[in-house]
Design a protein around this motif. Structure first.
Motif, PDB file in Angstrom:
ATOM      1  N   ALA A  10       0.832  -1.210   0.000  1.00 45.33           N
ATOM      2  CA  ALA A  10       0.000   0.000   0.000  1.00 45.33           C
ATOM      3  C   ALA A  10       0.866   1.259   0.000  1.00 45.33           C
ATOM      4  N   ARG A  11       1.975   1.239   0.761  1.00 40.37           N
ATOM      5  CA  ARG A  11       2.865   2.412   0.799  1.00 40.37           C
ATOM      6  C   ARG A  11       3.510   2.652  -0.570  1.00 40.37           C
ATOM      7  N   ILE A  12       3.950   1.585  -1.225  1.00 41.05           N
ATOM      8  CA  ILE A  12       4.556   1.740  -2.559  1.00 41.05           C
ATOM      9  C   ILE A  12       3.529   2.290  -3.544  1.00 41.05           C
ATOM     10  N   LEU A  13       2.323   1.749  -3.500  1.00 37.56           N
ATOM     11  CA  LEU A  13       1.275   2.236  -4.400  1.00 37.56           C
ATOM     12  C   LEU A  13       0.954   3.702  -4.137  1.00 37.56           C
ATOM     13  N   ALA A  14       0.846   4.071  -2.862  1.00 34.27           N
ATOM     14  CA  ALA A  14       0.541   5.462  -2.518  1.00 34.27           C
ATOM     15  C   ALA A  14       1.640   6.398  -3.025  1.00 34.27           C
ATOM     16  N   GLU A  15       2.885   5.965  -2.887  1.00 35.69           N
ATOM     17  CA  GLU A  15       4.010   6.788  -3.349  1.00 35.69           C
ATOM     18  C   GLU A  15       4.027   6.887  -4.879  1.00 35.69           C
ATOM     19  N   GLN A  16       3.881   5.756  -5.561  1.00 33.35           N
ATOM     20  CA  GLN A  16       3.944   5.742  -7.027  1.00 33.35           C
ATOM     21  C   GLN A  16       2.747   6.456  -7.661  1.00 33.35           C
ATOM     22  N   VAL A  39      -4.828  -2.500  -3.539  1.00 40.01           N
ATOM     23  CA  VAL A  39      -3.683  -3.073  -2.821  1.00 40.01           C
ATOM     24  C   VAL A  39      -3.746  -4.599  -2.898  1.00 40.01           C
ATOM     25  N   ALA A  40      -4.919  -5.153  -2.643  1.00 34.89           N
ATOM     26  CA  ALA A  40      -5.088  -6.611  -2.677  1.00 34.89           C
ATOM     27  C   ALA A  40      -4.782  -7.161  -4.073  1.00 34.89           C
ATOM     28  N   ALA A  41      -5.247  -6.477  -5.108  1.00 29.38           N
ATOM     29  CA  ALA A  41      -5.023  -6.945  -6.485  1.00 29.38           C
ATOM     30  C   ALA A  41      -3.543  -6.893  -6.855  1.00 29.38           C
ATOM     31  N   VAL A  42      -2.865  -5.812  -6.477  1.00 26.70           N
ATOM     32  CA  VAL A  42      -1.432  -5.688  -6.779  1.00 26.70           C
ATOM     33  C   VAL A  42      -0.644  -6.720  -5.973  1.00 26.70           C
ATOM     34  N   TYR A  43      -1.007  -6.892  -4.726  1.00 31.57           N
ATOM     35  CA  TYR A  43      -0.324  -7.867  -3.873  1.00 31.57           C
ATOM     36  C   TYR A  43      -0.463  -9.274  -4.456  1.00 31.57           C
ATOM     37  N   GLU A  44      -1.647  -9.605  -4.898  1.00 31.47           N
ATOM     38  CA  GLU A  44      -1.896 -10.923  -5.510  1.00 31.47           C
ATOM     39  C   GLU A  44      -1.063 -11.098  -6.779  1.00 31.47           C
ATOM     40  N   ALA A  76       3.044  -0.934 -10.202  1.00 31.75           N
ATOM     41  CA  ALA A  76       2.599   0.405  -9.797  1.00 31.75           C
ATOM     42  C   ALA A  76       3.007   1.463 -10.828  1.00 31.75           C
ATOM     43  N   GLN A  77       4.216   1.362 -11.331  1.00 33.27           N
ATOM     44  CA  GLN A  77       4.677   2.323 -12.331  1.00 33.27           C
ATOM     45  C   GLN A  77       3.856   2.210 -13.615  1.00 33.27           C
ATOM     46  N   ALA A  78       3.537   0.990 -14.019  1.00 36.40           N
ATOM     47  CA  ALA A  78       2.710   0.798 -15.218  1.00 36.40           C
ATOM     48  C   ALA A  78       1.311   1.381 -15.009  1.00 36.40           C
ATOM     49  N   MET A  79       0.772   1.211 -13.813  1.00 36.64           N
ATOM     50  CA  MET A  79      -0.545   1.786 -13.512  1.00 36.64           C
ATOM     51  C   MET A  79      -0.492   3.307 -13.615  1.00 36.64           C
ATOM     52  N   ARG A  80       0.575   3.892 -13.073  1.00 38.15           N
ATOM     53  CA  ARG A  80       0.736   5.341 -13.139  1.00 38.15           C
ATOM     54  C   ARG A  80       0.885   5.798 -14.588  1.00 38.15           C
ATOM     55  N   ASP A  81       1.760   5.123 -15.338  1.00 40.16           N
ATOM     56  CA  ASP A  81       2.016   5.513 -16.726  1.00 40.16           C
ATOM     57  C   ASP A  81       0.768   5.388 -17.596  1.00 40.16           C
ATOM     58  N   GLU A  82      -0.043   4.360 -17.316  1.00 41.10           N
ATOM     59  CA  GLU A  82      -1.252   4.124 -18.115  1.00 41.10           C
ATOM     60  C   GLU A  82      -2.466   4.864 -17.567  1.00 41.10           C
ATOM     61  N   GLY A  83      -2.317   5.468 -16.388  1.00 38.23           N
ATOM     62  CA  GLY A  83      -3.417   6.209 -15.783  1.00 38.23           C
ATOM     63  C   GLY A  83      -4.597   5.333 -15.401  1.00 38.23           C
ATOM     64  N   THR A  84      -4.322   4.127 -14.940  1.00 36.43           N
ATOM     65  CA  THR A  84      -5.387   3.196 -14.581  1.00 36.43           C
ATOM     66  C   THR A  84      -5.286   2.773 -13.125  1.00 36.43           C
ATOM     67  N   LYS A  85      -6.399   2.330 -12.601  1.00 36.31           N
ATOM     68  CA  LYS A  85      -6.417   1.794 -11.240  1.00 36.31           C
ATOM     69  C   LYS A  85      -6.493   0.271 -11.264  1.00 36.31           C
ATOM     70  N   GLU A  86      -6.457  -0.307 -12.455  1.00 37.45           N
ATOM     71  CA  GLU A  86      -6.501  -1.766 -12.628  1.00 37.45           C
ATOM     72  C   GLU A  86      -5.086  -2.286 -12.848  1.00 37.45           C
ATOM     73  N   GLY A 127      -1.062   9.191  -3.986  1.00 37.47           N
ATOM     74  CA  GLY A 127      -2.338   9.254  -3.272  1.00 37.47           C
ATOM     75  C   GLY A 127      -2.550   7.980  -2.479  1.00 37.47           C
ATOM     76  N   VAL A 128      -3.628   7.921  -1.764  1.00 32.04           N
ATOM     77  CA  VAL A 128      -3.936   6.749  -0.957  1.00 32.04           C
ATOM     78  C   VAL A 128      -4.435   5.633  -1.884  1.00 32.04           C
ATOM     79  N   ALA A 129      -3.908   4.444  -1.689  1.00 29.68           N
ATOM     80  CA  ALA A 129      -4.316   3.294  -2.497  1.00 29.68           C
ATOM     81  C   ALA A 129      -5.513   2.616  -1.846  1.00 29.68           C
ATOM     82  N   GLU A 130      -6.514   2.345  -2.637  1.00 30.38           N
ATOM     83  CA  GLU A 130      -7.717   1.677  -2.139  1.00 30.38           C
ATOM     84  C   GLU A 130      -7.380   0.240  -1.752  1.00 30.38           C
ATOM     85  N   PRO A 131      -8.026  -0.294  -0.726  1.00 31.34           N
ATOM     86  CA  PRO A 131      -7.742  -1.663  -0.278  1.00 31.34           C
ATOM     87  C   PRO A 131      -7.910  -2.722  -1.380  1.00 31.34           C
TER      88      PRO A 131
END
Length: 181
Positions: free
Chosen positions: A21-27, A37-42, A55-65, A30-34
């Motif tokens: 969650a901390r890595i996602l919030a930093e990348q 976090v669960a999907a990225v962790y899996e 996380a970087q790909a999510m940021r670059d693509e502007g997606t939350k998936e 903002g705050v990462a939704e639970p």
């Protein structure tokens, strides 16, 4: 590098959900939704490098998936390819069997002789692609298995499925013969 003793291996612990969650919030700044976090962790299985790449790909693509970035899949495929064609064939067959696979089934399905398959397996263990478990071998990361599966053509996948079925069938026949004796 390792042979010349100018570097040493550092083993990192897997991240927990809180660290993910901390890595996602930093990348994502903002705050990462639970659920995210669960999907990225899996997907990343707590691997710090994989988590950052997703996380970087999510940021670059502007997606939350979260998804597996092609760059990361290429890196994983390259690690296997460096081990040679026999290892690539053995582990592709193993990947089709599952996250864990019996050596003899993967060896027969890959069409490798025992010595070539054993050499490939040992290279994979040394490179930390697979690990030995009770009577089977397991991909250390689901991502490795997925990268191998994604690299197979349809024709290769069909061929390997048939070869795996034949290897399992041959295994069952030998077991039945041994029981009959």
């Amino acid at each position: 590098i390792g042979r010349e003793r100018v570097a040493s291996r550092v083993s990192l612990q897997r991240l927990d959900r809180e660290a993910t969650a901390r890595i996602l919030a930093e990348q994502l700044r903002g705050v990462a939704e639970p659920t995210m976090v669960a999907a990225v962790y899996e997907l990343a299985e707590g691997n710090p490098f994989h988590t950052e790449e997703v996380a970087q790909a999510m940021r670059d693509e502007g997606t939350k998936e979260p998804s597996l970035p092609p760059k990361l899949l290429d890196i994983v495929r390259h690690r296997v390819r460096r081990l040679g064609r026999d290892a690539e064939r053995l582990f592709a067959a193993g990947a089709l069997v599952g996250q864990s696979f019996p050596f003899d089934v993967a060896q027969r399905a890959a069409g490798l002789g025992p010595e070539a398959a054993l050499d490939a397996l040992e290279l994979g263990i040394e490179a930390r692609i697979v690990e030995e478990t009770t009577g089977e071998y397991r991909f250390r990361h689901a991502l490795t298995r997925q990268a191998l599966l994604d690299s197979l053509t349809h024709a290769r996948r069909v061929y390997l499925h048939r070869a795996i079925a034949e290897a399992i069938d041959g295994r069952n026949e030998k077991h039945a013969e041994a029981l009959a004796m």
